[in-house]
Every structure is written in C-alpha cells, then in structure tokens.
Design a protein around this motif. Structure first.
Motif, PDB file in Angstrom:
ATOM      1  N   ARG A 174       0.807  -1.218   0.000  1.00 40.40           N
ATOM      2  CA  ARG A 174       0.000   0.000   0.000  1.00 40.40           C
ATOM      3  C   ARG A 174       0.846   1.277   0.000  1.00 40.40           C
ATOM      4  NH1 ARG A 174      -4.855  -1.104  -1.630  1.00 40.40           N
ATOM      5  NH2 ARG A 174      -5.807   0.620  -0.461  1.00 40.40           N
ATOM      6  N   LEU A 175       1.903   1.291   0.809  1.00 44.22           N
ATOM      7  CA  LEU A 175       2.643   2.539   0.998  1.00 44.22           C
ATOM      8  C   LEU A 175       3.736   2.776  -0.045  1.00 44.22           C
ATOM      9  CD1 LEU A 175       3.027   2.874   4.882  1.00 44.22           C
ATOM     10  CD2 LEU A 175       1.345   3.932   3.365  1.00 44.22           C
ATOM     11  N   LYS A 176       4.040   1.780  -0.879  1.00 50.32           N
ATOM     12  CA  LYS A 176       5.117   1.971  -1.848  1.00 50.32           C
ATOM     13  C   LYS A 176       4.801   3.078  -2.849  1.00 50.32           C
ATOM     14  CE  LYS A 176       3.486  -1.856  -4.776  1.00 50.32           C
ATOM     15  NZ  LYS A 176       3.847  -3.197  -5.284  1.00 50.32           N
ATOM     16  N   TYR A 177       3.544   3.422  -3.008  1.00 46.78           N
ATOM     17  CA  TYR A 177       3.158   4.473  -3.944  1.00 46.78           C
ATOM     18  C   TYR A 177       3.341   5.871  -3.365  1.00 46.78           C
ATOM     19  CZ  TYR A 177       1.042   0.431  -6.169  1.00 46.78           C
ATOM     20  OH  TYR A 177       0.850  -0.800  -6.726  1.00 46.78           O
ATOM     21  N   GLU A 178       3.732   5.965  -2.095  1.00 41.88           N
ATOM     22  CA  GLU A 178       3.854   7.269  -1.436  1.00 41.88           C
ATOM     23  C   GLU A 178       5.209   7.927  -1.673  1.00 41.88           C
ATOM     24  OE1 GLU A 178       1.253   8.924   0.230  1.00 41.88           O
ATOM     25  OE2 GLU A 178       0.351   7.322  -0.979  1.00 41.88           O
ATOM     26  N   ASP A 291      13.890  -4.100 -16.628  1.00 41.16           N
ATOM     27  CA  ASP A 291      12.484  -4.166 -16.225  1.00 41.16           C
ATOM     28  C   ASP A 291      12.190  -2.927 -15.406  1.00 41.16           C
ATOM     29  OD1 ASP A 291       9.952  -4.848 -15.544  1.00 41.16           O
ATOM     30  OD2 ASP A 291      10.510  -6.389 -14.087  1.00 41.16           O
ATOM     31  N   ALA A 292      11.531  -1.939 -16.012  1.00 41.86           N
ATOM     32  CA  ALA A 292      11.285  -0.667 -15.325  1.00 41.86           C
ATOM     33  C   ALA A 292      10.491  -0.897 -14.054  1.00 41.86           C
ATOM     34  CB  ALA A 292      10.504   0.270 -16.244  1.00 41.86           C
ATOM     35  N   ARG A 293      10.921  -0.257 -13.004  1.00 40.37           N
ATOM     36  CA  ARG A 293      10.248  -0.416 -11.717  1.00 40.37           C
ATOM     37  C   ARG A 293       8.888   0.250 -11.755  1.00 40.37           C
ATOM     38  NH1 ARG A 293      12.999   0.813  -5.861  1.00 40.37           N
ATOM     39  NH2 ARG A 293      11.628  -0.519  -4.667  1.00 40.37           N
ATOM     40  N   ARG A 294       7.847  -0.493 -11.363  1.00 45.51           N
ATOM     41  CA  ARG A 294       6.496   0.028 -11.476  1.00 45.51           C
ATOM     42  C   ARG A 294       5.971   0.641 -10.185  1.00 45.51           C
ATOM     43  NH1 ARG A 294       4.376  -1.059 -16.224  1.00 45.51           N
ATOM     44  NH2 ARG A 294       5.237  -2.731 -17.461  1.00 45.51           N
ATOM     45  N   SER A 295       6.647   0.409  -9.092  1.00 44.65           N
ATOM     46  CA  SER A 295       6.214   1.055  -7.859  1.00 44.65           C
ATOM     47  C   SER A 295       6.634   2.515  -7.907  1.00 44.65           C
ATOM     48  CB  SER A 295       6.844   0.369  -6.642  1.00 44.65           C
ATOM     49  OG  SER A 295       8.217   0.657  -6.584  1.00 44.65           O
ATOM     50  N   ILE A 316      -6.917  17.494  -3.141  1.00 41.94           N
ATOM     51  CA  ILE A 316      -5.720  16.659  -3.262  1.00 41.94           C
ATOM     52  C   ILE A 316      -5.680  16.074  -4.666  1.00 41.94           C
ATOM     53  CG2 ILE A 316      -6.915  14.630  -2.274  1.00 41.94           C
ATOM     54  CD1 ILE A 316      -4.073  13.879  -1.113  1.00 41.94           C
ATOM     55  N   SER A 317      -4.523  16.139  -5.305  1.00 43.80           N
ATOM     56  CA  SER A 317      -4.379  15.646  -6.677  1.00 43.80           C
ATOM     57  C   SER A 317      -3.167  14.745  -6.761  1.00 43.80           C
ATOM     58  CB  SER A 317      -4.202  16.824  -7.650  1.00 43.80           C
ATOM     59  OG  SER A 317      -5.248  17.765  -7.524  1.00 43.80           O
ATOM     60  N   ASP A 318      -3.346  13.564  -7.327  1.00 41.00           N
ATOM     61  CA  ASP A 318      -2.214  12.681  -7.610  1.00 41.00           C
ATOM     62  C   ASP A 318      -1.947  12.757  -9.106  1.00 41.00           C
ATOM     63  OD1 ASP A 318      -0.689  10.171  -8.252  1.00 41.00           O
ATOM     64  OD2 ASP A 318      -0.810   9.979  -6.070  1.00 41.00           O
ATOM     65  N   HIS A 319      -0.789  13.306  -9.467  1.00 41.25           N
ATOM     66  CA  HIS A 319      -0.509  13.615 -10.859  1.00 41.25           C
ATOM     67  C   HIS A 319      -0.141  12.382 -11.684  1.00 41.25           C
ATOM     68  CE1 HIS A 319      -0.662  17.718  -9.470  1.00 41.25           C
ATOM     69  NE2 HIS A 319       0.279  17.455  -8.581  1.00 41.25           N
ATOM     70  N   ARG A 320       0.182  11.265 -11.044  1.00 39.58           N
ATOM     71  CA  ARG A 320       0.547  10.064 -11.789  1.00 39.58           C
ATOM     72  C   ARG A 320      -0.656   9.383 -12.405  1.00 39.58           C
ATOM     73  NH1 ARG A 320       3.213   7.526  -6.602  1.00 39.58           N
ATOM     74  NH2 ARG A 320       1.304   8.515  -5.834  1.00 39.58           N
ATOM     75  N   VAL A 321      -1.784   9.432 -11.719  1.00 33.74           N
ATOM     76  CA  VAL A 321      -2.948   8.666 -12.170  1.00 33.74           C
ATOM     77  C   VAL A 321      -4.164   9.551 -12.436  1.00 33.74           C
ATOM     78  CG1 VAL A 321      -2.180   6.576 -11.006  1.00 33.74           C
ATOM     79  CG2 VAL A 321      -3.657   8.180  -9.778  1.00 33.74           C
ATOM     80  N   GLY A 322      -4.008  10.874 -12.265  1.00 35.06           N
ATOM     81  CA  GLY A 322      -5.119  11.785 -12.514  1.00 35.06           C
ATOM     82  C   GLY A 322      -6.173  11.799 -11.422  1.00 35.06           C
ATOM     83  N   PHE A 323      -5.837  11.271 -10.251  1.00 29.33           N
ATOM     84  CA  PHE A 323      -6.804  11.263  -9.148  1.00 29.33           C
ATOM     85  C   PHE A 323      -6.962  12.670  -8.598  1.00 29.33           C
ATOM     86  CE2 PHE A 323      -7.819  11.213  -4.654  1.00 29.33           C
ATOM     87  CZ  PHE A 323      -8.872  10.321  -4.575  1.00 29.33           C
ATOM     88  N   LYS A 324      -8.222  13.045  -8.297  1.00 25.71           N
ATOM     89  CA  LYS A 324      -8.496  14.352  -7.707  1.00 25.71           C
ATOM     90  C   LYS A 324      -9.710  14.232  -6.783  1.00 25.71           C
ATOM     91  CE  LYS A 324      -8.018  17.899 -10.338  1.00 25.71           C
ATOM     92  NZ  LYS A 324      -8.240  18.920 -11.414  1.00 25.71           N
ATOM     93  N   ALA A 325      -9.613  14.818  -5.610  1.00 21.66           N
ATOM     94  CA  ALA A 325     -10.731  14.813  -4.661  1.00 21.66           C
ATOM     95  C   ALA A 325     -10.679  16.092  -3.838  1.00 21.66           C
ATOM     96  CB  ALA A 325     -10.664  13.584  -3.753  1.00 21.66           C
ATOM     97  N   VAL A 339      -6.956   7.406  -2.254  1.00 25.69           N
ATOM     98  CA  VAL A 339      -5.817   7.923  -3.009  1.00 25.69           C
ATOM     99  C   VAL A 339      -4.869   6.785  -3.362  1.00 25.69           C
ATOM    100  CG1 VAL A 339      -4.045   9.702  -3.079  1.00 25.69           C
ATOM    101  CG2 VAL A 339      -6.035  10.010  -1.592  1.00 25.69           C
ATOM    102  N   ILE A 340      -4.565   5.947  -2.381  1.00 26.58           N
ATOM    103  CA  ILE A 340      -3.675   4.813  -2.616  1.00 26.58           C
ATOM    104  C   ILE A 340      -4.303   3.831  -3.595  1.00 26.58           C
ATOM    105  CG2 ILE A 340      -2.639   2.776  -1.524  1.00 26.58           C
ATOM    106  CD1 ILE A 340      -2.153   4.468   0.954  1.00 26.58           C
ATOM    107  N   GLN A 341      -5.616   3.575  -3.440  1.00 29.06           N
ATOM    108  CA  GLN A 341      -6.279   2.605  -4.298  1.00 29.06           C
ATOM    109  C   GLN A 341      -6.247   3.023  -5.760  1.00 29.06           C
ATOM    110  OE1 GLN A 341      -7.358  -0.392  -3.074  1.00 29.06           O
ATOM    111  NE2 GLN A 341      -7.487  -0.899  -5.256  1.00 29.06           N
ATOM    112  N   ALA A 342      -6.305   4.340  -6.013  1.00 27.39           N
ATOM    113  CA  ALA A 342      -6.213   4.825  -7.387  1.00 27.39           C
ATOM    114  C   ALA A 342      -4.870   4.449  -7.993  1.00 27.39           C
ATOM    115  CB  ALA A 342      -6.409   6.337  -7.421  1.00 27.39           C
ATOM    116  N   CYS A 343      -3.800   4.518  -7.198  1.00 29.98           N
ATOM    117  CA  CYS A 343      -2.465   4.127  -7.673  1.00 29.98           C
ATOM    118  C   CYS A 343      -2.383   2.614  -7.862  1.00 29.98           C
ATOM    119  CB  CYS A 343      -1.405   4.593  -6.679  1.00 29.98           C
ATOM    120  SG  CYS A 343      -1.265   6.383  -6.513  1.00 29.98           S
ATOM    121  N   VAL A 344      -2.966   1.863  -6.913  1.00 30.91           N
ATOM    122  CA  VAL A 344      -2.964   0.403  -7.013  1.00 30.91           C
ATOM    123  C   VAL A 344      -3.676  -0.039  -8.287  1.00 30.91           C
ATOM    124  CG1 VAL A 344      -3.836  -1.727  -5.965  1.00 30.91           C
ATOM    125  CG2 VAL A 344      -2.815   0.040  -4.516  1.00 30.91           C
ATOM    126  N   ASP A 345      -4.837   0.551  -8.554  1.00 26.83           N
ATOM    127  CA  ASP A 345      -5.629   0.167  -9.734  1.00 26.83           C
ATOM    128  C   ASP A 345      -4.892   0.502 -11.025  1.00 26.83           C
ATOM    129  OD1 ASP A 345      -7.614  -0.710  -8.032  1.00 26.83           O
ATOM    130  OD2 ASP A 345      -8.855   1.085  -8.235  1.00 26.83           O
TER     131      ASP A 345
END
Length: 356
Positions: A174-178, A291-295, A316-325, A339-345
């Motif tokens: 979960r936290l690797k995307y932070e 193999d490009a790191r995906r985390s 809050i906006s996550d620029h990698r996945v376009g998440f905004k709330a 926010v994390i789930q958007a990155c996971v998906d």
C-alpha cells in the motif's frame, strides 16, 4: 493462462497437506514461508473454481433457454459474471511484487520552503500515522529532527502490520506508492499578508530488510559519533550518543540521535541502512534486467512531484494517475485509502496490459 492455474491448484493442494503436518511447524520460518505461499494461491484457486463453475452454469442455462425463453436473462447475467471472473483471474495471475508483504521504513524530509516545508513534513507524518492507526498497523518513530516551529526537518518511522496481511494489503503493497515529492499550496503560519505559498516535502519508502537479506561488512562502514541536539541547536545530551553511519561502497549516509545510548542509536541507524541497501540492490537488479520499476518509490531529491495538497480548495491531486478529490482535510486525517487505491488500480491495469 488457465493451463498455468491447474499447476497452481496442484501446488495449493500440496501446501495444504504439508501445513496439516505438525512436523512442518517445528521450523517456524519454513512454516511461515509455506503459509505465505498458501495465502497467495488461495484467492487464485477460489476464483478459478468459481470461473469454471460459472461456465458450466452458462452451458446449462443456454440449454434450458432453448426450451424456456425465460432463461435467456439468466444466460446474460451468467455471461457477465464469467467475464468479471475472467478479468479478476487474469489480474490475480499477474506476477506480484515479492516485497508486497514486507513492513516498511518511511522517511519524510522537508524540502524547499524553510519552516513551512518542515511544518508540511509534520502534516504528512501525522497523515501516515493516522492512516496506519485506521488500518491497524503499528508505528515506531526511529529518528526525528524537529524544526523550531514544531515541524520536522526529517523523520523516519517504521510501519509494521499486526500479524499476516491479506495478499495485496501488506504495508509495502500500500505505501510503496507514497515515495516521491509532495507539494503543498497554502497560506503559511509565518505569512502575515495572507499570500499562498508553494513548498514541498520528500517521502522515501523502503521495505524493511531482515539481517539475512542484506550483508553489511563492518569494514565498509564509517561510524561517527556526535552530541544530539534539539531545535535551535540547544544541546539535549551531554555525551556523544548520536551516530552517523556512512556506507563507503554506496555513499549512503544515515544518522540517528533519538535514543539515549550510542549503542541504541547505532542499531537504529543500521536498521535504516539495511533497508536502503535492500532497496538499492532491488533497483540495480531491475535495471540490469531492463524491467522498469512500477512502484512509485523515488529518491526525495527528485524534481518530479507526485501529489499536490491545495489547502484553499481543500483539494488533493495525484498527478501520476489523474486522481483528484476535494476532501483534503479528511485525507490528512488518515483517510488515505482512496488515493492509494487509485495508484494500485492504475499499476494493476498497466501490469495486466503488459502481460497480454
């Protein structure tokens, strides 16, 4: 894809038999390894069995629909269900990050922006501590360097799961995307004219390494000791208890001054160093394999921002996945899962696309 599942079903059955043998549990490390693998395979086996059963149900419903048209709707429902199970099974078969079930060491460092950046680093730390509390993880502040106004110049915290986590729900999973640069836009407490300022803090997340995973050679270390100090440089210790360790082959430097004794600070610093060396080794291995790191783990001096925290708009906006709330206040209070789930998906979708 589905031929591979039959092999996994056989492995799952074999693991079930081995785990039922009391002799296996005499070796706790081996029992844990088998249990972990069994837990990984269980959702795959269960989904495959549901997929197979649904296929049989579809065939039966189609035969009945030839006699009774009322079964036509059931055929559509079962077809849709089987398609869902097919997608789920494909996703489950995508190779997992081997570190997903590991605990982590999370570091937050103030960046540009002086005291405001340090205060924001404190806000990020509180967000992660509150999130860990919400999901039932344990946290431990390893080392902290506070700023004059109560923020943090840098802070390291260990985050651990309580017991075994479900696949995909581990701390690293979960936290690797932070990891990356977090940007804040707000009116600082030190701003007298109400102007909005932009500053940033860096987050580095590394899976915590066990001693057996990383070998540290004592001759590769330069260990310096010095006196601990608090905000403003005021001495808070009369002995040289703070420790700085430099790993000479890589140039990685870690320091710790939170503990009262030099020995305790050395152990904590080695703990951080071990995790950083493991992360560096994993990145090097992945580069060699092309193999490009995906985390989303990044070094904290990287200029690319991953997320923006806009206080005036409560956004809050996550620029990698376009998440905004527009619930920034709730996110900073630990409601980080969406926010994390958007990155996971997004990560899962990319891996699935690459596997096809």
């Amino acid at each position: 894809m589905f031929e591979a599942v039959e092999e996994l079903i056989g492995e799952h059955a074999d693991l079930e038999k081995r785990l039922a043998d009391p002799a296996v549990h005499a070796d706790q490390r081996e029992a844990m390894r088998l249990s972990k693998r069994y837990a990984e395979l269980t959702p795959i086996v269960g989904t495959y069995r549901s997929w197979k059963q649904t296929g049989e149900d579809v065939d039966t419903a189609r035969e009945l629909a030839q006699v009774d048209p009322d079964f036509a709707d059931e055929v559509k429902e079962l077809d849709a269900r089987r398609e869902e199970l097919t997608d789920k099974l494909r996703l489950l078969l995508v190779p997992r990050d081997p570190s997903d079930d590991k605990d982590v060491i999370l570091e937050v460092k103030a960046g540009e922006g002086g005291e405001e950046s340090a205060l924001f680093a404190g806000d990020l730390l509180r967000m992660y501590l509150r999130y860990a509390e919400r999901v039932g993880w344990k946290t431990e502040i390893i080392d902290a360097n506070e700023s004059d106004l109560g923020g943090y110049k840098d802070v390291q915290v260990a985050v651990k799961a309580k017991g075994g986590a479900e696949p995909g729900q581990g701390v690293w999973a979960r936290l690797k995307y932070e990891g990356g640069v977090h940007r804040v836009q707000r009116v600082p407490a030190t701003e007298s004219q109400g102007r909005i300022h932009t500053s940033a803090a860096g987050v580095l997340v590394t899976p915590e390494a066990e001693e057996v995973e990383v070998e540290i050679i004592q001759n590769d270390l330069r260990i310096d000791v010095y006196r601990s100090s608090g905000p403003g440089g005021q001495s808070v210790n009369t002995t040289d208890s703070a420790v700085r360790i430099t790993h000479l082959p890589t140039g990685i430097v870690v320091s710790c001054q939170n503990e009262k004794s030099q020995l305790q600070n050395k152990e904590q610093a080695l703990r951080i160093l071990r995790s950083r060396l493991l992360a560096a080794a994993q990145e090097e291995a992945e580069r060699e394999a092309s193999d490009a790191r995906r985390s989303q783990v990044r070094t904290v001096d990287r200029s690319e921002r991953i997320r923006t925290y806009n206080f005036p708009e409560n956004r809050i906006s996550d620029h990698r996945v376009g998440f905004k709330a527009y619930n920034l206040d709730q996110v900073l209070d630990g409601e980080l899962d969406p926010v994390i789930q958007a990155c996971v998906d997004a990560d899962a979708a990319a891996k699935l696309a690459a596997a096809q």
